[in-house]
Design a protein around this motif. Structure first.
Motif, mmCIF file in Angstrom:
data_model
loop_
_atom_site.group_PDB
_atom_site.id
_atom_site.type_symbol
_atom_site.label_atom_id
_atom_site.label_comp_id
_atom_site.label_asym_id
_atom_site.label_seq_id
_atom_site.Cartn_x
_atom_site.Cartn_y
_atom_site.Cartn_z
ATOM 1 N N GLU A 1 0.833 -1.202 0.000
ATOM 2 C CA GLU A 1 0.000 0.000 0.000
ATOM 3 C C GLU A 1 0.866 1.250 0.000
ATOM 4 N N ARG A 2 1.918 1.234 0.823
ATOM 5 C CA ARG A 2 2.798 2.395 0.925
ATOM 6 C C ARG A 2 4.246 1.940 0.955
ATOM 7 N N THR A 3 5.127 2.788 0.443
ATOM 8 C CA THR A 3 6.554 2.519 0.495
ATOM 9 C C THR A 3 7.254 3.740 1.080
ATOM 10 N N THR A 4 8.336 3.513 1.788
ATOM 11 C CA THR A 4 9.037 4.606 2.456
ATOM 12 C C THR A 4 10.539 4.530 2.189
ATOM 13 N N PHE A 5 11.223 5.639 2.457
ATOM 14 C CA PHE A 5 12.675 5.715 2.285
ATOM 15 C C PHE A 5 13.361 5.888 3.631
ATOM 16 N N HIS A 6 14.557 5.308 3.713
ATOM 17 C CA HIS A 6 15.374 5.396 4.921
ATOM 18 C C HIS A 6 16.775 5.876 4.555
ATOM 19 N N ARG A 7 17.503 6.284 5.584
ATOM 20 C CA ARG A 7 18.926 6.568 5.430
ATOM 21 C C ARG A 7 19.720 5.345 5.899
ATOM 22 N N LYS A 8 20.581 4.856 5.026
ATOM 23 C CA LYS A 8 21.471 3.746 5.351
ATOM 24 C C LYS A 8 22.849 4.358 5.594
ATOM 25 N N ASN A 9 23.307 4.325 6.831
ATOM 26 C CA ASN A 9 24.495 5.069 7.228
ATOM 27 C C ASN A 9 25.755 4.204 7.164
ATOM 28 N N TYR A 10 26.679 4.624 6.350
ATOM 29 C CA TYR A 10 28.010 4.006 6.346
ATOM 30 C C TYR A 10 28.962 4.947 5.639
ATOM 31 N N TYR A 11 30.243 4.802 5.950
ATOM 32 C CA TYR A 11 31.240 5.682 5.344
ATOM 33 C C TYR A 11 31.962 4.935 4.228
ATOM 34 N N TYR B 1 14.022 0.398 3.320
ATOM 35 C CA TYR B 1 14.408 -0.603 4.324
ATOM 36 C C TYR B 1 13.280 -1.605 4.565
ATOM 37 N N ASP B 2 12.368 -1.284 5.474
ATOM 38 C CA ASP B 2 11.350 -2.262 5.857
ATOM 39 C C ASP B 2 10.056 -2.135 5.060
ATOM 40 N N ALA B 3 10.009 -1.204 4.101
ATOM 41 C CA ALA B 3 8.811 -1.064 3.259
ATOM 42 C C ALA B 3 9.254 -0.881 1.806
ATOM 43 N N PRO B 4 9.842 -1.919 1.192
ATOM 44 C CA PRO B 4 10.313 -1.800 -0.195
ATOM 45 C C PRO B 4 9.152 -1.691 -1.164
ATOM 46 N N ILE B 5 9.457 -1.284 -2.376
ATOM 47 C CA ILE B 5 8.396 -1.070 -3.362
ATOM 48 C C ILE B 5 7.815 -2.383 -3.875
ATOM 49 N N ILE C 1 12.278 -14.147 -5.338
ATOM 50 C CA ILE C 1 12.739 -12.764 -5.188
ATOM 51 C C ILE C 1 12.253 -12.276 -3.829
ATOM 52 N N THR C 2 13.176 -12.030 -2.912
ATOM 53 C CA THR C 2 12.802 -11.578 -1.577
ATOM 54 C C THR C 2 12.180 -10.196 -1.624
ATOM 55 N N ARG C 3 12.854 -9.277 -2.355
ATOM 56 C CA ARG C 3 12.404 -7.902 -2.408
ATOM 57 C C ARG C 3 13.106 -7.182 -3.546
ATOM 58 N N ALA C 4 12.560 -6.038 -3.925
ATOM 59 C CA ALA C 4 13.236 -5.109 -4.825
ATOM 60 C C ALA C 4 12.917 -3.711 -4.312
#
Length: 495
Positions: free
Chosen positions: A81-91, A104-108, A127-130
């Motif tokens: 129903e809804r998809t969201t964006f997250h920040r994945k933090n790494y250098y 992250y937890d709400a892929p398209i 296919i787990t996710r995309a």
């Protein structure tokens, strides 16, 4: 894995993370162009947003979302129903913001599948996710590879290019299966029109490999979850092709098998595929999910996407088109496979088949044209604007105005090499079909000049008639019909 496990048969477990660059005009969160021109200056296609400068805000590219929905439909995946964006933090040097905007937890999309065929056996890969995310920049290692370079340059032109990351289940049991999957996936993506395989870095693969005891594999190929979670996992990064994936994974499987046989533990680590040397190189210990410290991107609101499935159409996909070609045109499996290898090839064939018998069209497109293009390292897209010239070539053959031999060996090759139209070549090379008295005269000359071949023919030597046909064809410059010549010779010799 312990040394004791080496005493048993070992099973290979592979899962893939496939990063696909989407064909959009601009980047995923800003208006910078994705068109990489030859010889462009490094860091010239950037702006405050894709460089992550203070005060810049992301705006989601609708075309990237539409492309992701098409991929979800092609993979028969669920769209939430809804998809969201997250920040994945790494250098990492190619990540200008020190975080990556991703899902992250709400892929398209999630829970899809893709069927592949390996050595005649069909398998379904889960296919787990995309999910959608932004591409980092690119690194150029100067003076060596990632572990031997004198220094490394960073170019942020690629940063912000829209990606879809497709994550599979650990369903692969051999490197050959991963190559078949990637080839099939690339074919589907091309049909969808969301992917350009010619773009540098358009498809990159990370592979996760574990070795488990053969006893942990059920008859249906499923892996015991406890055995899989207990096995250390190695990630191989920076694989850039399906052929490269098979090579990289074959090397890594051999490396791990040998280590286990020597009683060594397999470390949970990330390794780099050095294509030039054909080896994997240790990069760092493998990160866990908690190391990325995901948190919601406050500047991008949740996106309702479930309704997009119905309003965004997708074209006929390769497997469906292949089956239709067999049913509608009566093609064999091999021809149907060749003629659906890309959407452009399939479209070109159907345009030709609309004018001629399907068998004739298939022979000329699948065998003659594609063979000559492959020899010249050309693609069907190099000649799609010459469809009328190609159909004129077949028309000349079909009307028996030129011989098949001359059409294949002179007309088609000259058309590709010199860019001339078929009628121009016929006039210049005097390829008009030789008939009647001219052919009869050439037959007489061949018989008179080669009495030994005539004797061999009467003695039952099968090759004699072919020799004489060749002599007549040579005398007529290949413009006589070989079948007619064969019959004329037999009538004269048997009369």
């Amino acid at each position: 894995m312990s040394a004791q496990a080496a005493e048993k048969d070992l099973a290979v477990v592979i899962g893939l993370e496939v990063h696909v660059q989407l064909e959009t005009a601009t980047k995923i969160f800003c208006g910078c162009s994705t068109d990489a021109a030859d010889g462009e200056e490094p860091n010239s296609r950037t702006c405050p947003t894709c460089l992550g400068l203070p005060g810049s805000l992301p705006v989601l590219n609708e075309a990237a979302v539409e492309a992701a929905v098409k991929i979800a439909k092609a993979l028969d995946a669920e769209i939430p129903e809804r998809t969201t964006f997250h920040r994945k933090n790494y250098y990492y040097p190619d990540l200008p913001k020190n975080f990556q905007l991703t899902q992250y937890d709400a892929p398209i999309c999630a829970d899809g599948e893709l069927e592949i065929s390996v050595e005649g056996m069909r398998r379904t890969i889960g296919i787990t996710r995309a999910h959608l995310e932004e591409d980092p920049g690119s690194l150029e290692h100067v003076g060596g590879g990632i572990d031997t370079a004198d220094y490394t340059l960073v170019d942020y032109n690629r940063a912000g290019t829209p990606l879809v990351e497709i994550v599979t289940e650990p369903d692969f049991r051999s490197p050959a299966e991963t190559r078949a999957f990637l080839a099939k996936l690339e074919e589907v993506l091309e049909y969808l029109g969301v992917f350009d395989p010619e773009r540098d870095g358009s498809l990159r693969v990370d592979a996760n490999i574990s070795m488990v005891s053969g006893d942990a594999v059920a008859e249906d190929g499923r892996i015991d979850e406890r055995a899989l979670s207990a096995a250390n996992r190695t990630e191989v990064k920076n694989i850039s092709s399906h052929k490269g994936a098979e090579k990289a994974l074959a090397y890594e499987v051999t490396r791990q098998r040998n280590a286990i046989r020597r009683g060594r533990e397999i470390e949970q680590e990330t390794r780099h595929w050095d294509e030039a040397r054909g080896i994997t190189v240790s990069m760092r210990t493998k990160e866990a999910e908690k190391d990325y410290r995901y948190f919601r991107e406050a500047d991008l609101p949740p996106l309702a996407v479930s309704g997009w499935r119905d309003r965004i159409p997708i074209p006929e996909l390769p497997d469906a088109r292949r089956e239709r070609f067999r049913e509608e045109y009566g093609l064999d499996a091999e021809s149907a496979s060749k003629l659906t290898s890309t959407k452009e090839v399939a479209d070109f064939f159907e345009d030709v088949a609309a004018e001629f018998d399907p068998d004739l069209a298939a022979t000329w497109v699948a065998d003659n044209l594609l063979g000559e293009l492959h020899y010249r390292d050309m693609e069907i897209t190099d000649v799609t604007d010459r469809l009328e010239e190609f159909t004129r070539l077949i028309e000349l053959v079909d009307a028996e105005e030129v011989t098949v031999k001359n059409a294949e060996e002179v007309l088609l090759r000259t058309m590709l090499d010199e860019g001339l139209a078929p009628d121009e070549i016929v006039d210049r090379e005097e390829l008009g079909k030789t008939e009647g008295e001219a052919v009869a005269a050439a037959v007489t000359e061949a018989i008179e000049e080669h009495p030994e071949a005539v004797e061999d023919y009467h003695a039952g030597e099968g090759g004699a008639i072919n020799f004489l046909v060749g002599q007549v064809m040579q005398k007529t410059g290949g413009s006589a019909d070989p079948g007619d010549v064969n019959q004329l010779l037999r009538d004269r010799l048997d009369g």
